[in-house]
Design a protein around this motif. Structure first.
Motif, PDB file in Angstrom:
ATOM      1  N   LEU A  31      18.389  35.035  42.368  1.00 27.76           N
ATOM      2  CA  LEU A  31      18.192  35.699  43.655  1.00 27.76           C
ATOM      3  C   LEU A  31      18.434  34.662  44.743  1.00 27.76           C
ATOM      4  CD1 LEU A  31      14.859  37.680  43.100  1.00 27.76           C
ATOM      5  CD2 LEU A  31      17.173  38.609  43.163  1.00 27.76           C
ATOM      6  N   TYR A  32      18.920  35.145  45.886  1.00 26.41           N
ATOM      7  CA  TYR A  32      19.266  34.245  46.990  1.00 26.41           C
ATOM      8  C   TYR A  32      18.526  34.684  48.244  1.00 26.41           C
ATOM      9  CZ  TYR A  32      22.818  33.380  43.569  1.00 26.41           C
ATOM     10  OH  TYR A  32      23.448  33.093  42.389  1.00 26.41           O
ATOM     11  N   PHE A  33      17.972  33.714  48.950  1.00 26.90           N
ATOM     12  CA  PHE A  33      17.245  34.003  50.187  1.00 26.90           C
ATOM     13  C   PHE A  33      17.765  33.089  51.296  1.00 26.90           C
ATOM     14  CE2 PHE A  33      13.664  36.390  48.336  1.00 26.90           C
ATOM     15  CZ  PHE A  33      13.772  36.028  47.003  1.00 26.90           C
ATOM     16  N   ALA A  34      17.855  33.647  52.500  1.00 32.68           N
ATOM     17  CA  ALA A  34      18.115  32.812  53.672  1.00 32.68           C
ATOM     18  C   ALA A  34      16.755  32.384  54.200  1.00 32.68           C
ATOM     19  CB  ALA A  34      18.854  33.617  54.735  1.00 32.68           C
ATOM     20  N   VAL A  35      16.596  31.103  54.488  1.00 32.03           N
ATOM     21  CA  VAL A  35      15.324  30.625  55.035  1.00 32.03           C
ATOM     22  C   VAL A  35      15.613  29.822  56.308  1.00 32.03           C
ATOM     23  CG1 VAL A  35      15.210  28.544  53.564  1.00 32.03           C
ATOM     24  CG2 VAL A  35      13.121  29.490  54.502  1.00 32.03           C
ATOM     25  N   SER A  36      14.768  30.052  57.332  1.00 33.77           N
ATOM     26  CA  SER A  36      15.008  29.420  58.640  1.00 33.77           C
ATOM     27  C   SER A  36      14.078  28.248  58.873  1.00 33.77           C
ATOM     28  CB  SER A  36      14.808  30.461  59.746  1.00 33.77           C
ATOM     29  OG  SER A  36      15.567  31.590  59.486  1.00 33.77           O
ATOM     30  N   GLU A  50      18.435  42.096  51.853  1.00 35.64           N
ATOM     31  CA  GLU A  50      17.667  42.594  53.005  1.00 35.64           C
ATOM     32  C   GLU A  50      18.348  42.227  54.323  1.00 35.64           C
ATOM     33  OE1 GLU A  50      13.187  41.874  51.149  1.00 35.64           O
ATOM     34  OE2 GLU A  50      14.108  40.358  52.404  1.00 35.64           O
ATOM     35  N   ILE A  51      19.351  41.388  54.243  1.00 32.37           N
ATOM     36  CA  ILE A  51      19.974  40.888  55.474  1.00 32.37           C
ATOM     37  C   ILE A  51      20.814  41.983  56.122  1.00 32.37           C
ATOM     38  CG2 ILE A  51      21.631  39.233  56.415  1.00 32.37           C
ATOM     39  CD1 ILE A  51      20.667  37.278  54.183  1.00 32.37           C
ATOM     40  N   ASP A  52      20.549  42.196  57.399  1.00 33.05           N
ATOM     41  CA  ASP A  52      21.292  43.169  58.189  1.00 33.05           C
ATOM     42  C   ASP A  52      22.507  42.422  58.769  1.00 33.05           C
ATOM     43  OD1 ASP A  52      22.246  44.710  60.313  1.00 33.05           O
ATOM     44  OD2 ASP A  52      20.255  45.464  60.843  1.00 33.05           O
ATOM     45  N   ILE A  53      23.677  42.737  58.225  1.00 33.22           N
ATOM     46  CA  ILE A  53      24.888  41.999  58.620  1.00 33.22           C
ATOM     47  C   ILE A  53      25.227  42.226  60.092  1.00 33.22           C
ATOM     48  CG2 ILE A  53      27.396  41.858  58.239  1.00 33.22           C
ATOM     49  CD1 ILE A  53      26.919  42.087  55.296  1.00 33.22           C
ATOM     50  N   LEU A  71      22.587  30.055  66.067  1.00 36.16           N
ATOM     51  CA  LEU A  71      23.926  30.197  65.480  1.00 36.16           C
ATOM     52  C   LEU A  71      23.914  29.790  64.006  1.00 36.16           C
ATOM     53  CD1 LEU A  71      26.781  30.992  66.244  1.00 36.16           C
ATOM     54  CD2 LEU A  71      27.235  28.620  66.897  1.00 36.16           C
ATOM     55  N   ARG A  72      23.226  28.734  63.695  1.00 37.26           N
ATOM     56  CA  ARG A  72      23.139  28.317  62.281  1.00 37.26           C
ATOM     57  C   ARG A  72      22.447  29.374  61.434  1.00 37.26           C
ATOM     58  NH1 ARG A  72      20.472  22.627  61.583  1.00 37.26           N
ATOM     59  NH2 ARG A  72      20.652  23.216  59.415  1.00 37.26           N
ATOM     60  N   ARG A  99      22.887  33.602  57.371  1.00 35.56           N
ATOM     61  CA  ARG A  99      22.611  34.989  56.948  1.00 35.56           C
ATOM     62  C   ARG A  99      23.909  35.695  56.583  1.00 35.56           C
ATOM     63  NH1 ARG A  99      18.263  35.095  61.592  1.00 35.56           N
ATOM     64  NH2 ARG A  99      16.387  34.848  60.328  1.00 35.56           N
ATOM     65  N   LEU A 100      24.923  35.500  57.403  1.00 38.03           N
ATOM     66  CA  LEU A 100      26.195  36.176  57.124  1.00 38.03           C
ATOM     67  C   LEU A 100      26.790  35.694  55.820  1.00 38.03           C
ATOM     68  CD1 LEU A 100      27.698  36.287  60.712  1.00 38.03           C
ATOM     69  CD2 LEU A 100      26.898  38.216  59.333  1.00 38.03           C
ATOM     70  N   LYS A 101      26.725  34.414  55.604  1.00 34.23           N
ATOM     71  CA  LYS A 101      27.310  33.852  54.389  1.00 34.23           C
ATOM     72  C   LYS A 101      26.588  34.389  53.138  1.00 34.23           C
ATOM     73  CE  LYS A 101      29.493  29.768  52.998  1.00 34.23           C
ATOM     74  NZ  LYS A 101      30.162  28.617  53.543  1.00 34.23           N
ATOM     75  N   ILE A 102      25.265  34.394  53.180  1.00 38.87           N
ATOM     76  CA  ILE A 102      24.501  34.849  52.014  1.00 38.87           C
ATOM     77  C   ILE A 102      24.658  36.355  51.817  1.00 38.87           C
ATOM     78  CG2 ILE A 102      22.155  35.107  51.085  1.00 38.87           C
ATOM     79  CD1 ILE A 102      21.492  32.384  52.278  1.00 38.87           C
TER      80      ILE A 102
END
Ligand code: ATP
Length: 152
Positions: A61-66, A89-92, A122-123, A128-131
């Motif tokens: 599983l992959y998660f974006a973390v800020s 769950e990421i809203d593109i 921006l980062r 998020r877009l990449k994941i």
């Protein structure tokens, strides 16, 4: 049975993930950090990046973390994230809008204090877009540290 470690990902708003897993990869400030069961205790700061969790069935599983903190104990990893979303769950559209907003504002001549938060936004959007985009179709591949900044 393979050894497992409990992984909890918590954001200020919700419990994002909680499961006994085989391994966890987190974006530490000093680089990607792999955590296996019975890891030595430690606490460290996270940067904007990707969390990769290997589940007991071998899937990932992959998660974006800020950013945030991770606390590792021999039987448990607790990730206290500033914000975290699982790839599905990421809203593109939302991330694209965030990217556009930040890029537009960054075209202006701004003092560093105003540029810094926009660059972070921006980062986050790039990550998020990449994941999120990776989940569609091709085989998932973890992002190496810094890649989200270099390649987008
Ligand atoms: P935005 O400008 O779209 O709010 P942001 O980077 O400023 O983006 P954050 O402050 O990092 O957003 O996060 C605020 C909350 O919104 C968090 O709960 C985060 O998980 C969620 N979030 C942000 N962007 C997305 C997205 N593209 N898809 C799903 N959830 C998101």
């Amino acid at each position: 049975m393979a050894a497992t470690i409990r992984c909890e990902v918590v954001s200020p708003e919700r419990l994002v993930f909680s499961e006994d897993v085989l391994s966890v990869l987190v974006p530490g400030v000093a680089g990607q950090m792999g955590i296996l069961p019975r890891h030595a205790p430690l606490m460290t700061i996270l940067t904007i990046g990707e969390i990769v969790v290997k589940r007991q069935d071998g899937s990932e599983l992959y998660f974006a973390v800020s950013g945030g903190f991770v606390e590792v104990r021999p039987d448990k990893v607790v990730i206290l994230a500033d914000a975290a979303e699982r790839s599905d769950e990421i809203d593109i559209e939302r991330a694209e809008q965030a990217q556009e907003r930040a890029e537009t504002l960054l075209q202006r001549k701004l003092p560093p204090t105003e540029r810094a938060p926009l660059e972070l936004a921006l980062r986050r959007a790039h990550l998020r877009l990449k994941i999120a985009r990776r989940r569609a179709g091709r085989a998932p591949r973890p992002i190496s540290r810094g890649e989200e900044e270099e390649k987008v």
